[in-house]
Motif scaffolding. Structure first.
Motif, PDB file in Angstrom:
ATOM      1  N   VAL B 672      16.434   8.250  11.591  1.00 60.58           N
ATOM      2  CA  VAL B 672      16.113   6.912  11.071  1.00 60.58           C
ATOM      3  C   VAL B 672      14.763   6.447  11.614  1.00 60.58           C
ATOM      4  N   ILE B 673      14.564   6.626  12.930  1.00 63.26           N
ATOM      5  CA  ILE B 673      13.288   6.221  13.540  1.00 63.26           C
ATOM      6  C   ILE B 673      12.139   7.039  12.942  1.00 63.26           C
ATOM      7  N   ALA B 674      12.392   8.330  12.762  1.00 64.34           N
ATOM      8  CA  ALA B 674      11.349   9.193  12.168  1.00 64.34           C
ATOM      9  C   ALA B 674      11.001   8.704  10.764  1.00 64.34           C
ATOM     10  N   LEU B 675      12.038   8.323  10.010  1.00 65.35           N
ATOM     11  CA  LEU B 675      11.791   7.837   8.642  1.00 65.35           C
ATOM     12  C   LEU B 675      11.026   6.520   8.646  1.00 65.35           C
ATOM     13  N   ILE B 676      11.359   5.631   9.624  1.00 67.72           N
ATOM     14  CA  ILE B 676      10.633   4.349   9.702  1.00 67.72           C
ATOM     15  C   ILE B 676       9.167   4.621  10.034  1.00 67.72           C
ATOM     16  N   ALA B 677       8.931   5.574  10.953  1.00 73.39           N
ATOM     17  CA  ALA B 677       7.545   5.920  11.322  1.00 73.39           C
ATOM     18  C   ALA B 677       6.813   6.589  10.159  1.00 73.39           C
ATOM     19  N   PHE B 678       7.588   7.269   9.343  1.00 73.47           N
ATOM     20  CA  PHE B 678       7.008   7.992   8.203  1.00 73.47           C
ATOM     21  C   PHE B 678       6.661   7.044   7.041  1.00 73.47           C
ATOM     22  N   MET B 679       7.365   5.875   7.044  1.00 70.37           N
ATOM     23  CA  MET B 679       7.281   4.936   5.927  1.00 70.37           C
ATOM     24  C   MET B 679       5.838   4.486   5.577  1.00 70.37           C
ATOM     25  N   PRO B 680       5.002   4.074   6.552  1.00 67.72           N
ATOM     26  CA  PRO B 680       3.667   3.581   6.164  1.00 67.72           C
ATOM     27  C   PRO B 680       2.858   4.599   5.364  1.00 67.72           C
ATOM     28  N   MET B 681       2.834   5.859   5.809  1.00 66.28           N
ATOM     29  CA  MET B 681       2.024   6.837   5.084  1.00 66.28           C
ATOM     30  C   MET B 681       2.620   7.155   3.718  1.00 66.28           C
ATOM     31  N   PHE B 682       3.957   7.148   3.648  1.00 69.74           N
ATOM     32  CA  PHE B 682       4.628   7.457   2.390  1.00 69.74           C
ATOM     33  C   PHE B 682       4.338   6.370   1.346  1.00 69.74           C
ATOM     34  N   LEU B 683       4.543   5.107   1.767  1.00 69.79           N
ATOM     35  CA  LEU B 683       4.361   4.004   0.817  1.00 69.79           C
ATOM     36  C   LEU B 683       2.889   3.785   0.478  1.00 69.79           C
ATOM     37  N   SER B 684       2.031   3.955   1.476  1.00 66.11           N
ATOM     38  CA  SER B 684       0.604   3.685   1.225  1.00 66.11           C
ATOM     39  C   SER B 684       0.038   4.642   0.181  1.00 66.11           C
ATOM     40  N   TRP B 685       0.587   5.842   0.098  1.00 64.29           N
ATOM     41  CA  TRP B 685       0.114   6.796  -0.912  1.00 64.29           C
ATOM     42  C   TRP B 685       0.358   6.267  -2.328  1.00 64.29           C
ATOM     43  N   TYR B 686       1.575   5.649  -2.503  1.00 62.56           N
ATOM     44  CA  TYR B 686       1.889   5.067  -3.818  1.00 62.56           C
ATOM     45  C   TYR B 686       1.012   3.846  -4.102  1.00 62.56           C
ATOM     46  N   VAL B 687       0.745   3.061  -3.047  1.00 65.33           N
ATOM     47  CA  VAL B 687      -0.115   1.880  -3.221  1.00 65.33           C
ATOM     48  C   VAL B 687      -1.505   2.333  -3.669  1.00 65.33           C
ATOM     49  N   VAL B 688      -2.004   3.386  -3.010  1.00 63.88           N
ATOM     50  CA  VAL B 688      -3.340   3.894  -3.372  1.00 63.88           C
ATOM     51  C   VAL B 688      -3.345   4.322  -4.837  1.00 63.88           C
ATOM     52  N   GLU B 689      -2.362   5.140  -5.205  1.00 66.51           N
ATOM     53  CA  GLU B 689      -2.314   5.642  -6.589  1.00 66.51           C
ATOM     54  C   GLU B 689      -2.223   4.498  -7.593  1.00 66.51           C
ATOM     55  N   GLY B 690      -1.265   3.569  -7.333  1.00 65.47           N
ATOM     56  CA  GLY B 690      -1.010   2.477  -8.268  1.00 65.47           C
ATOM     57  C   GLY B 690      -2.209   1.555  -8.414  1.00 65.47           C
ATOM     58  N   TRP B 691      -2.779   1.176  -7.276  1.00 60.71           N
ATOM     59  CA  TRP B 691      -3.879   0.208  -7.351  1.00 60.71           C
ATOM     60  C   TRP B 691      -5.171   0.844  -7.831  1.00 60.71           C
ATOM     61  N   MET B 692      -5.316   2.140  -7.609  1.00 60.78           N
ATOM     62  CA  MET B 692      -6.483   2.819  -8.198  1.00 60.78           C
ATOM     63  C   MET B 692      -6.348   2.843  -9.720  1.00 60.78           C
ATOM     64  N   ALA B 693      -5.089   2.997 -10.176  1.00 55.02           N
ATOM     65  CA  ALA B 693      -4.851   2.960 -11.626  1.00 55.02           C
ATOM     66  C   ALA B 693      -5.174   1.573 -12.172  1.00 55.02           C
ATOM     67  N   ILE B 694      -4.749   0.533 -11.437  1.00 50.84           N
ATOM     68  CA  ILE B 694      -4.997  -0.841 -11.902  1.00 50.84           C
ATOM     69  C   ILE B 694      -6.507  -1.131 -11.941  1.00 50.84           C
ATOM     70  N   PHE B 695      -7.218  -0.702 -10.894  1.00 49.99           N
ATOM     71  CA  PHE B 695      -8.681  -0.930 -10.850  1.00 49.99           C
ATOM     72  C   PHE B 695      -9.462   0.093 -11.685  1.00 49.99           C
ATOM     73  N   ARG B 696      -8.731   0.954 -12.370  1.00 55.86           N
ATOM     74  CA  ARG B 696      -9.340   2.003 -13.207  1.00 55.86           C
ATOM     75  C   ARG B 696     -10.296   2.897 -12.416  1.00 55.86           C
ATOM     76  N   LEU B 697      -9.915   3.155 -11.196  1.00 58.46           N
ATOM     77  CA  LEU B 697     -10.711   4.082 -10.382  1.00 58.46           C
ATOM     78  C   LEU B 697     -10.029   5.455 -10.457  1.00 58.46           C
ATOM     79  N   PRO B 698     -10.702   6.434 -11.018  1.00 57.61           N
ATOM     80  CA  PRO B 698     -10.021   7.724 -11.142  1.00 57.61           C
ATOM     81  C   PRO B 698     -10.084   8.535  -9.848  1.00 57.61           C
ATOM     82  N   PHE B 699      -9.095   9.364  -9.689  1.00 54.04           N
ATOM     83  CA  PHE B 699      -9.140  10.341  -8.607  1.00 54.04           C
ATOM     84  C   PHE B 699     -10.043  11.482  -9.061  1.00 54.04           C
ATOM     85  N   ASN B 700     -10.667  12.112  -8.128  1.00 55.50           N
ATOM     86  CA  ASN B 700     -11.351  13.362  -8.443  1.00 55.50           C
ATOM     87  C   ASN B 700     -11.025  14.358  -7.338  1.00 55.50           C
ATOM     88  N   LEU B 701     -11.615  15.532  -7.482  1.00 59.44           N
ATOM     89  CA  LEU B 701     -11.253  16.589  -6.536  1.00 59.44           C
ATOM     90  C   LEU B 701     -11.627  16.246  -5.104  1.00 59.44           C
TER      91      LEU B 701
END
Lengths: 176, 808
Positions: B672-701
């Protein structure tokens, strides 16, 4: 003795080829197809066996210069600088002209795949070269008239297969 | 604790410590500076298994052509400007293999000479019916000949007519000149409308050799500037892959220097002010420099160097590395004891370093050399930096040096101690950001056009546009090629490709295509076939018929029939196959646009014009499907590869996630503690993807690698905060969370400064990293400060969990 003679002949040949000649020339090109004749004139200077300058006074500014393997031409506003090592036509033209003027007409015959005949006409020697075979390009006939006294050309006639004939007449020939 | 023992040992053996430090530094600097940098966008791609494709990506000069356009004056002025410019450019020929800007009359004479000697080789068998027609229309042609001859003052036209009285040349190569597509003014190449003089240079190196390319581009720019100053109004424009690569390299270096330099300066000034000490500047800087040179030396030992772009992207890692030093230095200043600092910090710093390295090492699983370079550079830089920070740096920290700017720290503490996890607005807002991010994460665009990763200046765009407008009629040039081990095989294959391209032109898939190479160059066997066909056609009877027609027409038009002996000689001559490629007739600068020998293979190029709007997959696919045929566009082959790398990358992320989660599990010994510690990096990845989509910033290589960075830094923050939360819960020291939060605050400050400086960069790649990393950083910090303590508090409300955690 034979070796000594060979060396002397070679030295004489070298000194002959190294001679400088200057003269005035007239050029007359008869275009058989149209019946027109184009006339020009200028000064010719042979500095060495591989350096020839033909500077036209009419039309002024035109020139035809051979310097080693380099051939620079400015005729009627068309400029060409050619490396005769790379361009076969230019090479033939260069060698033909140089050999005609320096008296090496046998080389001219070889270069142009021609038969030759020599005749005498007063103080001059006339060499006639006739192409062995008709061709799309080149000369059908070349006639060179040399002054017997010093073997310098006084008249050159180049006849092409289409009948176009170019005649050079030399005057005021000065040997230096 | 190994680092505490090491500290004690070296404290007793200072000479050994300094010797080791200086010696290792000298070695790393010596070998690090020997590392070579290369700038090759194509290194992003997996190495092709197809050697022919690799060849196209490799040594071809045609794709590296340097285009120079001179415009803004009358054609005669432009002619002299071009001569002047080329004289100055060629005064230093270093880096130039050949050039093409004028066609010497000598070339025309040589070409005519060659053509006359090999006439049948240029006659396609399909042309003989046209010859029949030419013989039938001898009268009309002779009428034209008469006019030509009578207007001829030099005898040159008469010579041409006497060789070709039937105008057979008109049947042979009607489109050769349009195939070359330029206007000649005084022998100089111009656009069709005579407004732009054109110069083509072939570099003596590959376009992606940014060092050589930079020197050549600088030399040409200098010559162009001088010309423009001497001739006001005249404009010189340049483009091509070399110009592109040189600009890319220049801005990559400029931006790397700018972002690293500026952010370091700001960070160090702020740290000096905060801690009222200049020592903190070099204490941070030394490990950073040590880690950088350690990494460069390792790259040199492993592979001789690395990609310049990987180094540029690697500047992000320096921010992460700096944060480890900050943790150590700040903690020491709080506790005032180096040994205590090492006891409390060495493990979390090592763990943070290990998980970050784990994330970066994930890049080694990709097939791309550039991403591997980046992964390796980041890994070594972090190892070198952390080792220096834990082994050497403690000996430079003074225990009595604990002073700080209380006013600033009051503000920092206020920010840090604010209970974000108890503010419902912050929690709801953050949850909304996360939920929106998760919803939109699937819509993020992935830009798989490799061309968009590189920098392109406005001048380059202008030059490309002008060239396209003037020479390509708004269309876009696309090269297709055949490749074969011998010239003859290549020429035979090219005939098939030519036929296919011609049919694509007829169907409208190509705007224009002229089979120039097929018209000019033939294999020996094809030439022999054509000579045989010539001999079959020009039977004695046919020759007699043609000559009779010519002579009769000549008489009717007042021309002497005798002047056509050269034509007769041409028909009767014996012919043999020629070798135009090696004849020296075609200048090297022109020849290499037709045929190129590379790595023992011959390539023959065909230039087509396509509509840029429907630029086309169709033609490329048709050509690609042909054996021995290639699309001479490295980017054509990248589409699938990029998708592959993208997929590859998702796997890499999964591997990295599992690795990080395992390390956290081992470290915290609780899922449980490991998962809580893992949470910021896990969720932030989705935030990056989602908000880049909203701002129309594409990913590149390139900026996708930022995900590994977010992984790394997210884990670091959560480890430190989790460590502090656990210490507070276990009553081991409520101050630890405060110390860690201060270190996290400074670390985040450092990284945000780096990100902001990246946003100011000119190079699109560095800028795009700044954009995505900024979103990632902000979300990571907010989740670490808010959701992590909130979830931890909820978990601690469960009696079983509370007992379990407090027992450890």
């Amino acid at each position: 003795m034979k070796k000594l003679l060979t060396i002397v002949i070679a030295m004489l040949a070298l000194s002959a080829s190294a001679q400088q000649v200057e003269c005035h020339f007239t050029e007359s090109k008869f275009i058989k197809a149209s019946g027109k004749t184009v006339v020009a004139e200028g000064n010719l200077k042979l500095s060495s066996s591989d350096k020839l300058e033909m500077t036209y006074t009419n039309p002024a500014g035109d020139y035809f210069i051979i310097d080693g393997n380099k051939m620079s031409i400015n005729l009627r506003g068309k400029k060409v600088v050619a490396d005769t090592e790379k361009n076969a036509t230019m090479r033939t033209q260069r060698n033909t002209l140089m050999n005609c003027i320096t008296g090496n007409w046998k080389k001219v015959a070889t270069e142009n795949n021609a038969d030759f005949s020599v005749s005498e006409k007063g103080a001059n020697k006339v060499v006639t070269l006739t192409a062995k075979k008709a061709a799309a390009r080149g000369y059908s006939k070349i006639v060179i008239t040399y002054r017997k006294s010093d073997n310098l050309p006084v008249e050159l006639v180049f006849e092409e297969f289409n009948g176009t004939k170019t005649t050079y007449k030399m005057s005021n020939i000065v040997k230096k | 604790m190994i680092f505490v023992r090491l500290y004690r040992f070296f404290r007793q053996h200072k000479i050994l410590l300094y010797t080791l430090m200086i010696l290792s530094s000298v070695v790393f600097v010596f070998f690090g500076t020997k590392a070579k940098f290369e700038e090759d966008l194509l290194k992003l791609l997996p190495e092709s298994e197809n050697s022919e494709t690799a060849l196209v990506f490799g040594n071809l000069k045609i794709k590296d052509k340097y285009f120079i356009q001179v415009t803004g004056a009358e054609p005669d002025v432009l002619v002299s400007c071009v001569d002047e410019l080329m004289d100055s450019i060629l005064a230093d020929e270093t880096g130039i293999a050949n050039n093409l800007y004028r066609l010497e009359p000598e070339m025309a004479l040589g070409a005519l000479d060659f053509a006359m000697a090999h006439v049948p080789s240029f006659v396609d068998t399909a042309m003989y019916p046209l010859f029949d027609s030419a013989i039938a229309h001898a009268d009309k042609t002779m009428e034209d000949n008469y006019n030509l001859i009578m207007n001829d003052e030099t005898g040159n036209i008469a010579e041409m007519v006497s060789t070709d009285p039937l105008n057979l040349r008109g049947c042979l190569m009607p489109d050769i000149s349009s195939g070359i597509g330029f206007t000649l003014i005084d022998g100089h190449l111009f656009s069709a409308d005579s407004t732009v003089a054109l110069i083509f240079l072939s570099p003596a190196f590959q376009s992606f050799d940014s060092d050589q390319g930079g020197k050549l581009a600088a030399h040409i720019d200098k010559c162009a500037d001088n010309l423009q100053k001497a001739h006001p109004g005249v404009e010189v424009l340049t483009h091509g892959n070399v110009v592109r690569a040189a600009g890319n390299s220049h801005f990559m270096k400029h931006d790397t220097f700018f972002t690293v330099g500026l952010s370091l300066l700001i960070v160090l000034i702020v740290l000096c002010i905060c801690f009222k000490s200049f020592n903190i500047a070099w204490q941070n800087l030394l490990p950073l420099l040590y880690g950088t040179f350690f990494s460069l030396a390792c790259m040199y030992w492993l592979q001789g160097g690395m990609s310049l772009m990987a180094l540029g992207v690697g500047s992000v890692v320096l921010g992460v590395a700096l944060s480890y030093c900050l943790h150590i230095i700040i903690h020491q200043r709080f506790v005032g004891s180096v040994e205590q600092m090492l006891k409390e910090e060495s493990l979390p710093v090592c763990l943070g370093c290990l998980t970050t390295i784990g994330a970066f090492l994930g890049l080694l699983f990709t097939q791309s050399d550039l991403l591997k370079d980046f992964g390796l550079f980041a890994t070594f830089a972090l190892i070198g930096n952390t080792l220096f920070a834990l082994v050497f740096l403690p000996h430079f920290l003074h225990e009595e040096e604990t002073q700080r700017n209380e006013k600033i720290f009051k503000v920092i503490n206020k920010i840090n101690n604010y209970e974000y996890d108890r503010n419902p607005f912050v929690i709801i807002g953050l949850c909304a950001i996360i939920v929106i991010g998760i919803i939109f994460s699937g819509r993020v665009q992935f830009d798989n056009d490799l061309k968009n990763i590189g920098y392109e200046s406005d001048e380059l765009h202008k030059s490309e546009k002008l060239y396209s407008e003037k020479n390509d009629h708004g269309g876009m040039q696309q090269y297709y090629a055949v490749i074969a081990p011998t010239l003859d095989e290549a020429l035979d294959a090219n005939r098939k490709l030519s036929a296919r391209l011609d049919s694509l032109r007829e169907t409208g898939d190509l705007i224009a295509y002229t089979p120039t190479v097929s018209m000019l160059f033939q294999s020996q066997s094809e030439q022999q076939r054509r000579i045989d066909a010539w001999n079959r056609y020009w039977t004695p009877e046919k020759e007699a018929q043609a000559m009779a027609a010519v002579r009769a027409a000549a008489v009717r038009n007042d021309l002497s029939p005798d002047i056509f002996e050269p034509f007769k000689a041409m028909l009767e001559a014996d012919y043999e196959p020629g070798d135009l490629y090696n004849s020296g007739v075609v200048p090297e600068g022109l020849l290499c646009t037709f045929i190129e020998e590379s790595d023992g293979k011959y390539l023959i190029f065909n230039t087509t014009l396509q509509d840029p709007k429907k630029m086309t997959a169709n033609c490329d696919k048709v050509v690609d499907a042909m054996p021995e045929a290639l699309v001479v566009d490295p980017f054509y082959y990248t589409g699938n590869m990029i998708t592959m790398i993208h997929r590859d990358f998702n796997t890499t992320l999964l591997i990295s996630s599992i690795f990080v989660l395992l390390v956290l599990l081992i470290w915290f010994k609780d899922l449980v503690i490991a998962l809580i510690a893992f949470m910021p990096m896990f969720l932030s990845w989705y935030v990056v993807e989602g908000w880049m989509a909203i701002f129309r910033l594409p990913f590149n290589l390139i900026n996708i690698v930022i995900s590994t960075f977010i992984f790394g830094i997210g884990v670091d923050y959560s480890i430190f905060v989790m460590q502090g939360l656990l210490a507070a819960q276990r009553k081991e020291g409520s101050k630890l969370l405060e110390y860690h939060k201060v270190a996290v605050f400074f670390s985040a400050f450092v990284l945000i400064v780096v990100m902001v400086s990246m946003l100011c960069a000119v190079h699109p790649t560095i800028k795009s990293i700044g954009q995505s990393a900024m979103i990632g950083m902000l979300s990571t910090i907010m989740i670490t400060y808010t959701l992590q303590p909130l979830v931890f508090r909820w978990v601690m409300k469960i009696p079983f969990m509370k007992r379990r955690i407090e027992k450890f």
